[in-house]
Each structure stands twice: as C-alpha cells, then as structure tokens.
Design an enzyme around this catalytic site. Structure first.
Site, PDB file in Angstrom:
ATOM      1  CE  LYS A  87      21.702 -70.819  84.189  1.00 27.57           C
ATOM      2  NZ  LYS A  87      21.839 -71.581  82.923  1.00 27.57           N
TER       3      LYS A  87
ATOM      4  NE  ARG B 236      27.884 -70.618  83.735  1.00 27.04           N
ATOM      5  CZ  ARG B 236      27.043 -69.725  83.277  1.00 27.04           C
ATOM      6  NH1 ARG B 236      26.496 -68.866  84.057  1.00 27.04           N
ATOM      7  NH2 ARG B 236      26.724 -69.716  82.025  1.00 27.04           N
TER       8      ARG B 236
ATOM      9  NE  ARG C  94      19.663 -67.995  74.310  1.00 24.75           N
ATOM     10  CZ  ARG C  94      20.170 -68.236  75.516  1.00 24.75           C
ATOM     11  NH1 ARG C  94      19.394 -68.359  76.561  1.00 24.75           N
ATOM     12  NH2 ARG C  94      21.469 -68.403  75.662  1.00 24.75           N
TER      13      ARG C  94
ATOM     14  NE  ARG D 234      24.038 -65.517  74.918  1.00 21.32           N
ATOM     15  CZ  ARG D 234      23.825 -66.024  76.134  1.00 21.32           C
ATOM     16  NH1 ARG D 234      22.715 -65.736  76.782  1.00 21.32           N
ATOM     17  NH2 ARG D 234      24.711 -66.809  76.704  1.00 21.32           N
TER      18      ARG D 234
ATOM     19  NE  ARG E  33      26.739 -71.012  76.520  1.00 23.12           N
ATOM     20  CZ  ARG E  33      25.553 -70.548  76.111  1.00 23.12           C
ATOM     21  NH1 ARG E  33      25.214 -70.606  74.834  1.00 23.12           N
ATOM     22  NH2 ARG E  33      24.715 -70.054  76.984  1.00 23.12           N
TER      23      ARG E  33
HETATM   24  P1  AMP Z   1      25.090 -67.281  80.410  1.00 25.70           P
HETATM   25  O1  AMP Z   1      24.385 -66.132  79.794  1.00 25.70           O
HETATM   26  O2  AMP Z   1      24.788 -67.473  81.861  1.00 25.70           O
HETATM   27  O3  AMP Z   1      24.933 -68.554  79.610  1.00 25.70           O
HETATM   28  O4  AMP Z   1      26.655 -66.915  80.362  1.00 25.70           O
HETATM   29  C1  AMP Z   1      27.315 -66.657  79.151  1.00 25.70           C
HETATM   30  C2  AMP Z   1      28.821 -66.765  79.361  1.00 25.70           C
HETATM   31  O5  AMP Z   1      29.235 -65.796  80.332  1.00 25.70           O
HETATM   32  C3  AMP Z   1      29.281 -68.106  79.910  1.00 25.70           C
HETATM   33  O6  AMP Z   1      29.464 -69.080  78.897  1.00 25.70           O
HETATM   34  C4  AMP Z   1      30.596 -67.704  80.570  1.00 25.70           C
HETATM   35  O7  AMP Z   1      31.598 -67.499  79.598  1.00 25.70           O
HETATM   36  C5  AMP Z   1      30.258 -66.335  81.161  1.00 25.70           C
HETATM   37  N1  AMP Z   1      29.749 -66.442  82.534  1.00 25.70           N
HETATM   38  C6  AMP Z   1      28.496 -66.135  82.983  1.00 25.70           C
HETATM   39  N2  AMP Z   1      28.400 -66.349  84.301  1.00 25.70           N
HETATM   40  C7  AMP Z   1      29.612 -66.816  84.707  1.00 25.70           C
HETATM   41  C8  AMP Z   1      30.141 -67.233  85.947  1.00 25.70           C
HETATM   42  N3  AMP Z   1      29.410 -67.253  87.061  1.00 25.70           N
HETATM   43  N4  AMP Z   1      31.441 -67.639  85.963  1.00 25.70           N
HETATM   44  C9  AMP Z   1      32.203 -67.640  84.868  1.00 25.70           C
HETATM   45  N5  AMP Z   1      31.760 -67.284  83.661  1.00 25.70           N
HETATM   46  C10 AMP Z   1      30.475 -66.856  83.572  1.00 25.70           C
END
Ligand code: AMP
Length: 226
Positions: free
Chosen positions: A13, A88, A127, A160, A171
């Site tokens: 993404k 989300r 990653r 990460r 996740r």
């Molecule tokens: P990402 O980098 O998009 O994979 O996000 C990493 C983490 O941030 C996710 O596993 C959630 O804990 C949190 N997160 C990111 N975006 C959202 C969202 N829109 N709603 C809730 N939690 C989020």
C-alpha cells in the site's frame, strides 16, 4: 483525486500510495506513519497507541478518526489526497464519509491491493526500514547496498516490532475481521478497483495509472504482457 488504498499488511500500500501521490501531486496520508511518529514523540496519543500497535491490534477508532480529521483540514489536502492505512474498520469508513461531507467532498477512488498470505509473510518478515527517513528494504528483493544500513542516510536499519512472526499473524487476522468488510462497503458504492500486489516495481507506475484511469473493475489488473 480523493482516494483510499486498501489491502492486507505488506501488500505494498505504501509503495503504491507514494507513486500515486507523485503522479497526481497530492499528499499521502499514512496513518501507520502518523501513529509511529506519535509513539516516537511520546505524545499522549502515541503512548496509548503503542500498546495496540505492539500487539498487532487496531488503535481505537475514535483516536484515529480524530487524527485523520485534523490532518485532512491541512491546506495541502484541499485539492486531493491519498489515504494509506485508513479507513480500517466500518466505523472508520463511516467517519471518513462524515469528515469529507462537512467540506462537500467525496471519495472517488478505492484501490484494493490483493496478495496471498505466503507472500505477505515473506515480505513482512524480511522487511527492514530506516527509522530516520522511512526508506523500506527487503532482505532478498531489495537489499540495502551496505549491509544493515540505509542507502539514503546510512542509518542502521531496524525491523519493525510488529513485523515479527507472531504479530504478523495477528495483523492478518485483524485485517480479515475488521478491514475486509470494507471491500463490500466500497464495492456497493461502485468505487473499488483491484490491483495485484506482486506487480514488478518497474511496471507499477504505468499499471497504477492505467487502473486509476479505467472504469471500475473488481477483477485484478494483471501485469502487462510482453
Ligand atoms: P501499518 O503501518 O498501516 O501496517 O499500521 C501499523 C499499526 O498501526 C497497525 O497494526 C495498527 O496498530 C495501527 N494503525 C495504523 N492505521 C490504523 C487505523 N486506520 N486504525 C487503527 N489502527 C491503525
């Protein structure tokens, strides 16, 4: 362009959003990055968000909705934006509609990136990212030039915490439970376009342009032949 990118963690993404942002000259709004920045700065939001993020759970809707509401008020998002990692959950999707409606706006593109679990797990577990400039590497497919160091700023690369195997599993479950229902929500609105997450990086800008300019399709756009 007022767009959302949906897809499982590791589908690409962020990469697609960056390309789209450059093509259309619009800001990329990445909630994961905003939350990670809040964690690093130890703001009240960051302190609360961290415990959810470390477990691979979603940060509560209200907190993220407020954060996005504020971000979308900034002047650079006036003419368009691409949201990466938001919404989300159905509650976030509804909140986004309300946020946009207050300024007379509407989403006009929802891009769904599809990728199978096996590839996702490989991508996420290998990653590595730069904590300083955010550059992303993959140990096999896009290794840094100097082992363990960022090509751009020479900072020590990190994995990460939520790219560790047990958190990746959670996740993916959270994606299926909470985020996948959004595909139907947006399909009913006739907004979804599908793209494969394993398209060669070199072909991605052309494919993205083609998909975004095409009529709505719910079957993935394949890699161009020949
Ligand atoms: P990402 O980098 O998009 O994979 O996000 C990493 C983490 O941030 C996710 O596993 C959630 O804990 C949190 N997160 C990111 N975006 C959202 C969202 N829109 N709603 C809730 N939690 C989020």
């Amino acid at each position: 362009m007022k767009a959302v990118i949906l897809g499982p963690p590791g589908a690409g993404k962020g990469t697609c959003a960056k390309i789209i942002g450059e093509i259309y000259g619009i800001p990329v709004i990445t909630t994961g990055d905003m939350l990670r920045a809040a964690v690093a700065r130890m703001t009240p939001l960051g302190l609360t968000a961290k415990s959810y993020m470390d477990r691979g759970e979603l940060v509560p809707d209200d907190l993220v909705n407020d954060m996005v509401t504020e971000r979308l008020k900034e002047s650079d998002a006036e003419g368009g934006f691409i949201l990466d990692g938001y919404p989300r959950s159905p509650r976030q999707a509804e909140a986004l509609e309300r946020i946009l409606k207050t300024s007379g706006k509407k989403l006009n593109q929802v891009l769904h990136i599809k990728l199978e679990d096996k590839t996702i797990i490989d991508r996420l577990s290998k990653r590595r990212s730069c904590p300083r400039c955010g550059a992303i590497f993959h140990l096999d497919n896009k290794p840094p030039k100097a082992k363990g160091k960022c090509d751009a700023c020479n900072t020590e690369l990190v994995q990460r915490d939520d790219d560790k195997p047990e958190v990746i599993k959670r996740r993916l479950e959270v994606y299926r439970e909470k985020t996948q229902p959004l595909l139907d929500f947006y399909k009913k609105k006739g907004l979804i376009k599908v793209i494969r997450g394993d398209i060669n990086l070199m072909d991605l800008p052309t494919t993205l342009k083609r998909v975004l300019n095409s009529r709505v399709r719910t079957k993935p756009h394949e890699q161009p032949q020949g």
